[in-house]
Motif scaffolding. Structure first.
Motif, short mmCIF file in Angstrom:
data_model
loop_
_atom_site.label_atom_id
_atom_site.label_comp_id
_atom_site.label_asym_id
_atom_site.label_seq_id
_atom_site.Cartn_x
_atom_site.Cartn_y
_atom_site.Cartn_z
N HIS A 91 -25.13 29.54 -6.49
CA HIS A 91 -25.78 28.95 -7.55
C HIS A 91 -27.18 29.80 -7.45
CE1 HIS A 91 -23.15 25.40 -7.87
NE2 HIS A 91 -22.78 25.65 -6.58
N GLN A 142 -30.59 27.45 -6.58
CA GLN A 142 -30.62 26.81 -5.33
C GLN A 142 -31.22 27.76 -4.28
OE1 GLN A 142 -26.87 25.17 -4.82
NE2 GLN A 142 -27.07 23.82 -6.78
N LEU A 186 -22.47 15.66 -0.03
CA LEU A 186 -22.54 16.40 -1.11
C LEU A 186 -23.59 15.62 -2.32
CD1 LEU A 186 -21.90 18.69 -3.44
CD2 LEU A 186 -19.68 17.31 -3.84
N LEU A 206 -27.04 16.41 -3.65
CA LEU A 206 -27.14 17.14 -5.06
C LEU A 206 -28.45 16.27 -5.45
CD1 LEU A 206 -23.84 17.10 -6.53
CD2 LEU A 206 -25.39 18.92 -6.28
N ARG A 216 -20.41 22.06 -14.71
CA ARG A 216 -20.69 21.70 -13.20
C ARG A 216 -19.43 21.33 -12.48
NH1 ARG A 216 -26.14 21.54 -11.13
NH2 ARG A 216 -25.70 21.99 -8.91
N PHE A 217 -18.84 20.13 -12.78
CA PHE A 217 -17.59 19.77 -12.36
C PHE A 217 -17.28 18.62 -13.08
CE2 PHE A 217 -19.86 16.85 -8.56
CZ PHE A 217 -20.77 16.65 -9.47
N HIS A 221 -16.14 23.43 -9.78
CA HIS A 221 -15.73 22.74 -8.43
C HIS A 221 -14.56 21.90 -8.63
CE1 HIS A 221 -20.27 23.71 -8.27
NE2 HIS A 221 -20.14 23.89 -6.90
N GLU A 274 -14.07 18.67 -3.54
CA GLU A 274 -15.13 19.27 -2.51
C GLU A 274 -15.17 17.80 -1.39
OE1 GLU A 274 -18.62 20.53 -3.79
OE2 GLU A 274 -19.38 21.14 -1.68
N HIS A 328 -14.08 25.63 -3.58
CA HIS A 328 -13.83 24.59 -2.44
C HIS A 328 -12.33 24.11 -2.22
CE1 HIS A 328 -18.09 24.64 -1.93
NE2 HIS A 328 -18.19 24.05 -3.02
N ASP A 351 -21.86 29.74 -1.64
CA ASP A 351 -22.25 28.52 -2.19
C ASP A 351 -23.85 28.09 -1.87
OD1 ASP A 351 -22.07 26.06 -3.58
OD2 ASP A 351 -21.32 25.03 -1.98
N1 GUN Z 1 -20.65 20.25 -6.91
C1 GUN Z 1 -21.32 19.97 -8.08
N2 GUN Z 1 -22.51 20.75 -8.16
C2 GUN Z 1 -22.54 21.36 -6.91
C3 GUN Z 1 -23.36 22.02 -6.29
O1 GUN Z 1 -24.47 22.58 -6.85
N3 GUN Z 1 -22.92 22.61 -4.62
C4 GUN Z 1 -22.00 21.93 -4.32
N4 GUN Z 1 -21.71 22.52 -3.29
N5 GUN Z 1 -21.23 21.46 -4.88
C5 GUN Z 1 -21.28 21.00 -6.17
#
Ligand code: GUN
Ligand code: ZN
Length: 433
Positions: A74, A77, A88, A92, A199-200, A227, A230, A266, A317
């Motif tokens: 990312h 970050q 997680l 976040l 993003r997810f 993602h 995870e 993940h 990551d």
């Molecule tokens: N899942 C959604 N956003 C993120 C992120 O920024 N990092 C990680 N590890 N998982 C996520």
């Protein structure tokens, strides 16, 4: 003009999980570069004899490896690396997202983008699949920094329209508009490629997933990243939000967000049937062991992935992960497989493959980069152990190529990275010690 690099060469010719003898090694090796491509790779004496016109650059005492490939990282970050002690969703909220919101400030985004691309190169990474920012302008800043850096960068604007923080949301219309503008500007420009990046599923409505599907259909060669599976709380919430989906991967599948150009980060907790469908659609998985450890997300079931035929590569990551180094990531993958009850014993050749060729294959660049096959791009890292460092002593003793590689993967940090090239062009050179 052709250039002949002389040093110890180590690379994987093919996937060592599928066939033996993948490691090719030349102690006194010659890597011939012509017009940015590998023109020959072999014993120095024979490559030099066959190419008397080539100019030799003597890097003896150093190691020439394919440039590392990071399949999950990312860009916004960097400054949150090291936020330990949270899982997680908490991480976040308290670490990553406040910093991601600061990407609304283009000056800040530009500064971070430069630091980001420089950190990739300084760690020997030549190709990376990168989560951009939630803002079109900041994602543009990343592409601009990437273009100046000379690295191979695949990236895209991060899309979200629910949960998280409202400053990070876009309407589906805005997501489409901004993504399309970025695709027109950057996809296929030089070494840049666009990757559609929700993003997810947790922070995506069905409307925004439909936008992703449209973006994927409209432009040839666009990649996809997100993602998957995870964290258990995340998974439960995704099940609640998408009651019609058989499982987490089923949400992406419903919108065609899978396939040989898709990389899911993940996948620590796959449900029954998900691995078979990942394999069936030839969707890759990016394994990020430092992040998985730091966030306590879980143990990666590598054996199950490989047995099901899922293609896996490595990702750092950052900033859930703890740094840019692919050797460190490979070592952590090894550690975790040693400790996992059903863990797979990883040897140095498999680790090198995971950090190089596997990554290139995952992002759809397996024919372009990842090893020193003739005609591939000359993407490489020249590593040299600092004088009197523990690594220098280990390499002095190491006799077999595997032992040398193990010493490098266990100990090589950014201080060992001397030069990095993409298509033969220098993208990083360490200052003289
Ligand atoms: N899942 C959604 N956003 C993120 C992120 O920024 N990092 C990680 N590890 N998982 C996520
Ligand atoms: Zn991530």
């Amino acid at each position: 003009m052709s250039e002949l690099l002389r040093g110890t060469i180590l690379h994987t010719r093919w996937n060592p999980f599928l066939a033996d003898a993948a490691l090719e090694h030349f102690d006194d090796g010659g890597l011939l570069i012509r017009e940015g491509r590998i023109a020959a790779c072999g014993e120095y004496a024979s490559v030099a004899r066959a190419n008397p016109e080539a100019l030799t650059r003597d890097l003896r005492g150093g190691y020439l490896l394919p440039g590392f490939v990071d399949t999950h990282i990312h860009f916004p970050q960097i400054r949150v690396i090291g936020g330990l002690g949270r899982h997680l969703l908490d991480w976040l909220e308290h670490h990553a997202l406040p910093e991601e919101a600061r990407m609304a400030d283009l000056t800040h985004a530009g500064r971070v983008a430069k630091a980001f691309t420089r950190s990739l190169a300084a760690n020997g990474t030549t190709t990376a699949l990168v989560f951009g920012a939630h803002f079109g302008a900041a994602t543009g800043a990343l592409f601009e920094a990437a273009a100046s850096s000379g690295l191979r960068i695949l990236s895209g604007m991060v899309l979200s329209d629910r949960l998280l923080r409202s400053e990070l949301h876009q309407s589906p219309e805005q997501a489409y508009r901004d993504s399309t503008a970025l695709i027109r500007e950057y996809h296929g420009r030089g070494r840049l490629l666009y990757a559609v990046t929700p993003r997810f599923a947790l922070s995506a409505s069905e409307a925004i997933l439909e936008v992703c599907q449209t973006l994927m259909q409209e432009t040839e060669g666009v990649r996809f990243q997100s993602h998957l599976n995870e964290n258990w709380l995340e998974i439960q919430e995704v099940r609640r939000l998408f009651p019609w989906a058989s499982d987490y991967f089923g949400v992406y599948e419903r919108y065609g967000l899978c396939g040989p150009h898709a990389v899911m980060a993940h996948n620590l907790h796959p449900a029954a049937g998900e691995l078979e469908r990942l394999a069936g659609t030839r969707t890759s998985v990016s394994h990020c062991p430092c992040s998985n450890s730091a966030l306590g997300s879980g143990m990666f079931p590598l054996r199950r992935h490989l047995e099901a035929g899922v293609h896996c590569a490595l990702g750092t990551d950052v900033g859930g992960g703890t740094g840019f180094g692919l050797p460190k990531e490979a070592l952590q993958a090894y550690f975790m497989q040693r400790l996992a009850p059903e863990g797979l014993m990883l040897d140095p050749v498999k680790l090198l493959y995971l950090a190089t060729l596997a990554g290139a294959e995952a992002v759809g660049l397996g024919a372009t980069a990842g090893n020193f096959e003739v005609n591939k791009a000359a993407d490489l890292v020249y590593l040299k152990a600092p004088v009197e460092s523990p690594l220098a002593y280990s390499l002095e003793l190491a006799e077999s190529p595997e032992t040398k590689l193990a010493a490098i993967l266990a100990q090589a940090g950014p201080e060992t990275v001397r030069e990095v090239r993409v298509e033969g062009e220098m993208v990083y050179r360490a200052e003289a010690a």
